[in-house]
Design a protein around this motif. Structure first.
Motif, PDB file in Angstrom:
ATOM      1  N   ALA A   1       0.838  -1.203   0.000  1.00  0.00           N
ATOM      2  CA  ALA A   1       0.000   0.000   0.000  1.00  0.00           C
ATOM      3  C   ALA A   1       0.876   1.258   0.000  1.00  0.00           C
ATOM      4  N   PHE A   2       0.660   2.105  -0.996  1.00  0.00           N
ATOM      5  CA  PHE A   2       1.453   3.327  -1.115  1.00  0.00           C
ATOM      6  C   PHE A   2       0.612   4.590  -0.958  1.00  0.00           C
ATOM      7  N   SER A   3      -0.560   4.607  -1.551  1.00  0.00           N
ATOM      8  CA  SER A   3      -1.416   5.787  -1.444  1.00  0.00           C
ATOM      9  C   SER A   3      -2.127   5.784  -0.082  1.00  0.00           C
ATOM     10  N   GLN A   4      -2.591   6.958   0.317  1.00  0.00           N
ATOM     11  CA  GLN A   4      -3.303   7.059   1.594  1.00  0.00           C
ATOM     12  C   GLN A   4      -4.593   6.268   1.566  1.00  0.00           C
ATOM     13  N   THR A   5      -5.228   6.240   0.386  1.00  0.00           N
ATOM     14  CA  THR A   5      -6.473   5.474   0.248  1.00  0.00           C
ATOM     15  C   THR A   5      -6.215   3.994   0.482  1.00  0.00           C
ATOM     16  N   GLU A   6      -5.139   3.475  -0.116  1.00  0.00           N
ATOM     17  CA  GLU A   6      -4.795   2.068   0.055  1.00  0.00           C
ATOM     18  C   GLU A   6      -4.456   1.746   1.514  1.00  0.00           C
ATOM     19  N   LYS A   7      -3.778   2.667   2.169  1.00  0.00           N
ATOM     20  CA  LYS A   7      -3.419   2.462   3.573  1.00  0.00           C
ATOM     21  C   LYS A   7      -4.662   2.459   4.460  1.00  0.00           C
ATOM     22  N   ASP A   8      -5.585   3.370   4.177  1.00  0.00           N
ATOM     23  CA  ASP A   8      -6.829   3.434   4.957  1.00  0.00           C
ATOM     24  C   ASP A   8      -7.664   2.175   4.758  1.00  0.00           C
ATOM     25  N   GLU A   9      -7.720   1.694   3.526  1.00  0.00           N
ATOM     26  CA  GLU A   9      -8.486   0.469   3.235  1.00  0.00           C
ATOM     27  C   GLU A   9      -7.862  -0.735   3.934  1.00  0.00           C
ATOM     28  N   ASN A  10      -6.525  -0.780   3.939  1.00  0.00           N
ATOM     29  CA  ASN A  10      -5.830  -1.878   4.598  1.00  0.00           C
ATOM     30  C   ASN A  10      -6.074  -1.842   6.111  1.00  0.00           C
ATOM     31  N   LYS A  11      -6.045  -0.645   6.694  1.00  0.00           N
ATOM     32  CA  LYS A  11      -6.295  -0.505   8.128  1.00  0.00           C
ATOM     33  C   LYS A  11      -7.705  -0.954   8.494  1.00  0.00           C
ATOM     34  N   ALA A  12      -8.675  -0.585   7.665  1.00  0.00           N
ATOM     35  CA  ALA A  12     -10.064  -0.991   7.902  1.00  0.00           C
ATOM     36  C   ALA A  12     -10.209  -2.508   7.802  1.00  0.00           C
ATOM     37  N   ALA A  13      -9.494  -3.108   6.852  1.00  0.00           N
ATOM     38  CA  ALA A  13      -9.539  -4.562   6.685  1.00  0.00           C
ATOM     39  C   ALA A  13      -8.929  -5.267   7.894  1.00  0.00           C
ATOM     40  N   PHE A  14      -7.850  -4.716   8.436  1.00  0.00           N
ATOM     41  CA  PHE A  14      -7.239  -5.273   9.645  1.00  0.00           C
ATOM     42  C   PHE A  14      -8.224  -5.219  10.818  1.00  0.00           C
ATOM     43  N   ASN A  15      -8.887  -4.076  10.971  1.00  0.00           N
ATOM     44  CA  ASN A  15      -9.849  -3.924  12.062  1.00  0.00           C
ATOM     45  C   ASN A  15     -10.984  -4.941  11.949  1.00  0.00           C
ATOM     46  N   ALA A  16     -11.462  -5.153  10.731  1.00  0.00           N
ATOM     47  CA  ALA A  16     -12.532  -6.129  10.508  1.00  0.00           C
ATOM     48  C   ALA A  16     -12.040  -7.540  10.834  1.00  0.00           C
ATOM     49  N   PHE A  17     -10.796  -7.842  10.459  1.00  0.00           N
ATOM     50  CA  PHE A  17     -10.224  -9.161  10.748  1.00  0.00           C
ATOM     51  C   PHE A  17     -10.143  -9.411  12.253  1.00  0.00           C
ATOM     52  N   PHE A  18      -9.651  -8.407  12.993  1.00  0.00           N
ATOM     53  CA  PHE A  18      -9.522  -8.573  14.446  1.00  0.00           C
ATOM     54  C   PHE A  18     -10.880  -8.732  15.116  1.00  0.00           C
ATOM     55  N   MET A  19     -11.882  -8.036  14.622  1.00  0.00           N
ATOM     56  CA  MET A  19     -13.231  -8.174  15.181  1.00  0.00           C
ATOM     57  C   MET A  19     -13.758  -9.589  14.978  1.00  0.00           C
TER      58      MET A  19
END
Length: 245
Positions: free
Chosen positions: A121-139
């Protein structure tokens, strides 16, 4: 301390009379008192910063509260680069818990894929999407494997809080040894108020600081009036003469 402050208050109120008629000797005495108060205020301000930061470190440790070392530059330097021997026990305990958590998470394919995407992930959008995906995984993981996940997460979090609290106390000891003021701006307003209400010694020290600050302001005011012959109304006294030196 209390006796000395009371004496200074009495002198300010009764001892020097009207600032516009003060003698050169009294003016020198006021300037000498101002220097003494300023020095004591500076030293007690340092002591207050050390005591407040120490109290905050124990408060965070006892409540498993996370200290963000990005807000404390010297602590970040210690934790990431210096690795002092005094903190090694806590660093190793933290690293061990971190490794156990990582080993557990790596058993899940979705987690491994998310880590790979995180690196890509290089763009801020990609980083934000990755962070959201991590949060969903942990939940999902907390619901699917609550006992295992909770135990590992708690051990990791507690070890991290202990390491950071010990690190902050190490920083306090460093500043205390150098007799330097430690900025406590990283302590939030609510936490600061809680510590002041709970800590009798800390609260007393703050009261002493407030008293010293009031004395300092009053002395500066009286010295200025004496030097420039100002009356209580703020106007030059008609009898003003520059004190002899």
């Amino acid at each position: 301390m209390k006796t000395r402050l009371l004496s200074l208050f009495c002198i300010l109120i009764f001892g020097w009379g009207s600032p516009s008629t003060v003698s050169a000797q009294d003016l020198q005495a006021m300037e000498k008192s101002l220097l003494a108060i300023t020095n004591e205020l500076n030293q007690k301000t340092k002591e207050y910063s050390w005591q407040l930061a120490t109290a905050y470190s124990y408060y965070c440790e006892d409540n498993s509260k996370y200290i963000n070392w990005n807000d404390i530059p010297y602590l970040k330097e210690i934790v990431e680069f210096e690795h002092p021997l005094a903190l090694e026990e806590y660093r190793l305990a933290y690293e061990a818990c971190k490794d156990k958590m990582e080993e557990y998470l790596d058993k899940h394919k979705e987690y491994r894929n998310l880590k790979k995407k995180q690196l890509e992930a290089f763009s801020q959008t990609e980083k934000d999407e990755n962070k959201a995906a991590f949060n969903a995984f942990f939940m999902k993981l907390r619901k699917a494997e609550p006992d295992t996940y909770k135990a590992l997460w708690y051990a990791h979090h507690k070890a991290s809080c202990r390491y950071r609290a010990e690190g902050l106390r190490y920083v306090v000891a460093h500043f205390k040894e150098k007799n330097q003021l430690l900025s406590t701006s990283f302590i939030k307003y609510d936490d600061r108020n809680y510590l002041l209400e709970k800590g009798t010694d800390l609260s007393q020290l703050q009261k002493e600081l407030n008293t010293l600050e009031d004395l300092q302001k009053e002395l500066v005011r009286n010295i200025a009036k004496a030097k420039y012959g100002m009356s209580e109304t703020g106007q030059p006294s008609p009898f003003f003469q520059t004190p002899d030196r």
